[in-house]
Design an enzyme around this catalytic site. Sequence first.
Site, PDB file in Angstrom:
ATOM      1  N   CYS A  80      37.416 -40.270  59.348  1.00  0.00           N
ATOM      2  CA  CYS A  80      37.684 -39.227  58.350  1.00  0.00           C
ATOM      3  C   CYS A  80      37.159 -37.869  58.777  1.00  0.00           C
ATOM      4  CB  CYS A  80      37.104 -39.628  56.996  1.00  0.00           C
ATOM      5  SG  CYS A  80      35.353 -40.054  57.038  1.00  0.00           S
ATOM      6  N   GLU A 102      33.587 -40.884  48.894  1.00  0.00           N
ATOM      7  CA  GLU A 102      33.685 -40.270  50.223  1.00  0.00           C
ATOM      8  C   GLU A 102      35.120 -40.461  50.676  1.00  0.00           C
ATOM      9  OE1 GLU A 102      34.317 -40.137  53.976  1.00  0.00           O
ATOM     10  OE2 GLU A 102      32.803 -41.714  54.209  1.00  0.00           O
TER      11      GLU A 102
END
Length: 480
Positions: free
Chosen positions: A284, A250
């Site tokens: 993010c 990720e």
Amino acid sequence: MTSHSYPDLKLYIDGAWRKTKSDQPVINPADESILGALPKAETSDLDDALEAARQGFRIWSKTAPRRRAEVLLKAAALMRERVEEIATAITLEQGKPLSESRLEVIRGCEFFEWDAGEAQRTYGRVIPSEPGISYIVHHQPIGMVAAFSPWNFPMSQPSRKIAGALAAGCSIIIKAAEETPAGALHIARALHDAGLPRGVFNLVFGVPAEISNYLIPQEETRLIAFTGSTAVGKHLTEIAARNMKPVLMELGGHAPVIVCDDVDPVAAAHISVTRKARNCGQVCTSPTRFFVHQSLYDRFVQAFAERARAFAIGNGLDPSVQMGPLANSRRIDAMRALVEDATAKGARLLAGGETLGRRGYFFPVTVLADLPSDARVMHEEPFGPLAVINPVSSLDDAIEKANSLPFGLAAYGFTHSAENVDRLSREIEAGNVSINTLEASVAETPFGGVKDSGYGREGGAEGLLHYTQIKTVSHRIALS
């Protein structure tokens, strides 16, 4: 040690806490004081963790899914009881407002609770066949997981990996972030108190490159799970590939926000500023590249800048504060460099842009408008409270710009048009597309990116399967 509740930092290996010969300080980003000394694992500690995880897997993989679920749910209940203690520690080490830290703890607990349920639903299947033979597909725990979590969400990010691995029946060694270790330490404490067998969960800290380079090639390691930058993720994936290890990555993003011509620009701007300021933009999935239809552009920009300038910034322990400091001095340097580059190339600076001139790593919500395409921030994820806003002439134009980067983690749109929703859903290149909300993921939905934003999914029913391996059993009743 401060007067607030901050834990005594230790490693957790084979069901026991330990110190080491060397350590490093953990810094409070709000005042730059030292919170504690974090022990750094040596090779002998990693060897102990590997052996513990090997033995732990033998026990845990044979433990009934219902029993695994009971342990995870008990650990989640303990963390909910300790929410104030854990949240205070997170705010001290990471800087975010205490209200955000509380929500992070609850979010981490939700991952445990969801995966506890999914532990009992890792269904296989029976494939239709001719009489006298059966084909059965099983999902079995993959083995020992080497996991690496970042500093921006000290509790919820480790929770995603730990809960998934344990629910699937795996053992795990997690190297949590050295700058923000308390969240993972509290998870270890809750699992210990919930009765998790020794060796199933192990927590280490140290020099990141040394730990990853040592753990990934080990025979016991069967999966690498990482959340962090694209550059580091690619490096770890290369190491894993050389050793034939699967990965769950990720990675970074640079989330676009498309504001269509059929919404209230002021309402959209206010929602956007609030989310941009979440965790000081160190997310993010943080909304960053705003592409606003030209008919709404001026009103959106004005409302966005006005709300940004009004944000209360300070120590996250102060209940009146809306945004805390950046996590470290590196982020200050990065923000300054991006702002200086953009303004030198003609961008308009409408809010923020300078440090607040006080002790601590404080940087305000910063708004840049009318950016040229060659500005660094149009291509580099700022990972801070920096928003860039540009006009677009059409939805085609907006989608083209949104998809122009190699990232594809999260993307957002504001519209009330069913046609626009259909196009955004189909044409945006991202693992997570949200319409009229800036929430990118919840425990029950799969989360992850495309392109340079990663591989695989965490969360949801899909997430747990990454911690399993598929085995097909063919059984003919009679010899022939």
